[in-house]
Write an enzyme that holds these catalytic residues in place. Structure first.
Site, PDB file in Angstrom:
ATOM      1  N   ASP A  44       0.811  -1.211   0.000  1.00  0.00           N
ATOM      2  CA  ASP A  44       0.000   0.000   0.000  1.00  0.00           C
ATOM      3  C   ASP A  44       0.848   1.267   0.000  1.00  0.00           C
ATOM      4  OD1 ASP A  44      -2.452  -1.285  -0.066  1.00  0.00           O
ATOM      5  OD2 ASP A  44      -2.585  -1.441   2.107  1.00  0.00           O
ATOM      6  N   GLU A 115      -4.630  10.219   4.667  1.00  0.00           N
ATOM      7  CA  GLU A 115      -4.955  11.122   5.768  1.00  0.00           C
ATOM      8  C   GLU A 115      -3.878  12.181   5.950  1.00  0.00           C
ATOM      9  OE1 GLU A 115      -2.053   8.528   6.990  1.00  0.00           O
ATOM     10  OE2 GLU A 115      -4.070   7.661   6.955  1.00  0.00           O
ATOM     11  N   THR A 155      -9.633   3.070   6.580  1.00  0.00           N
ATOM     12  CA  THR A 155      -9.272   1.795   7.197  1.00  0.00           C
ATOM     13  C   THR A 155      -7.799   1.741   7.589  1.00  0.00           C
ATOM     14  OG1 THR A 155      -8.748   0.773   5.074  1.00  0.00           O
ATOM     15  CG2 THR A 155     -11.015   0.568   5.860  1.00  0.00           C
ATOM     16  N   ALA A 156      -7.064   2.813   7.353  1.00  0.00           N
ATOM     17  CA  ALA A 156      -5.634   2.823   7.649  1.00  0.00           C
ATOM     18  C   ALA A 156      -5.401   3.371   9.062  1.00  0.00           C
ATOM     19  CB  ALA A 156      -4.903   3.626   6.590  1.00  0.00           C
TER      20      ALA A 156
END
Length: 254
Positions: A44, A115, A155-156
């Site tokens: 990722d 984010e 979801t991180a």
């Protein structure tokens, strides 16, 4: 859509480099600016790097997991890659725009797909003041940090900090505190995607804070402005039935 011209790129991990050699030999590779699709081999983190590096290009990015979690990646198979690319479904996401001001008066701007986070950079908890669309919403948040996450990034780090998972397509951002001490029970907020968040650092000399946008860090910040960059689009390809919406739902039932 035919995606015959492929540009492969890979992280420095051994498994990714081995896959790069194998796929280049089997399918060939063109420069990224001539590609119909860019295939990223890694995890990722490498996918985020690739999206940032290629955001000026028209070609979408299809990831194959040669890392660990691989939330933004498809499974790795060498066979039938042309068919997989032709059948892949496209997700379009907008990143966040960060504008951070340091104690020295310097301005740093960056985009974040997952984010933008503010983190304490010393032994004491940070003290943050939070504005939303110019209106003071929280005069003092005593915490280890706070972040604003996109649906794709929910979801991180956001999820690890007990923030909510947000469905893809929602015009919503998550504002999440990390280890909030005061207000004791404050768990964050859901904000409209169009919202502009300003976070000021109180007592920055005694309680220094750093800001981070997808692992690009700025130290000694005194204020950070965060908003959705609606004019920037990242195009990501997923195998049918395994898009971000399905992954976000599945993540909540693990």
């Amino acid at each position: 859509m035919s995606r015959t011209n492929i540009a492969f790129c890979a992280s420095t991990a051994d498994t990714a480099q081995e896959a790069l050699v194998a796929l280049n030999a089997r399918y060939g590779s063109v420069p990224q600016d001539e590609a119909d699709v860019i295939v990223a081999l890694g995890g990722d983190g490498f996918m985020l790097q690739t999206l940032h590096a290629t955001q000026h290009l028209v070609a979408p990015v299809y990831g194959m997991n040669r890392g660990t979690v691989g939330f933004l990646m498809n499974s790795y198979h060498e066979d039938d890659l042309g068919d997989r690319l032709a059948e892949a479904m496209e997700e379009v996401i907008n990143p966040l725009e960060m504008r951070a001001i340091t104690a020295a008066g310097e301005t740093h701007e960056a985009l974040a797909i997952n984010e933008v986070s503010l983190l304490r950079a010393g032994p004491q908890a940070a003290k943050l003041r939070i504005y939303v669309d110019g209106k003071l919403r929280l005069d003092e948040l005593v915490c280890d940090g706070a972040l604003v996450a996109t649906p794709a990034g929910s979801t991180a780090y956001n999820y690890s900090a007990h923030g909510p998972i947000i469905p893809i397509g929602s015009d919503v951002l998550a504002l999440t505190a990390m280890s909030a001490f005061r207000p004791r029970r404050w768990r964050g907020a859901l904000l409209p995607k169009r919202a502009e968040v300003r976070i000021e650092v109180r007592d920055h000399l005694k309680r220094p804070v750093m800001a981070d946008a997808d692992s690009r860090s700025v130290r000694d910040v005194v204020s950070v402005e965060i908003k959705s960059a609606s004019d920037v689009e990242h195009r990501i390809l997923f195998d049918p039935g395994h898009g971000l919406e399905e992954r976000l739902i599945r993540e909540q039932f693990v």
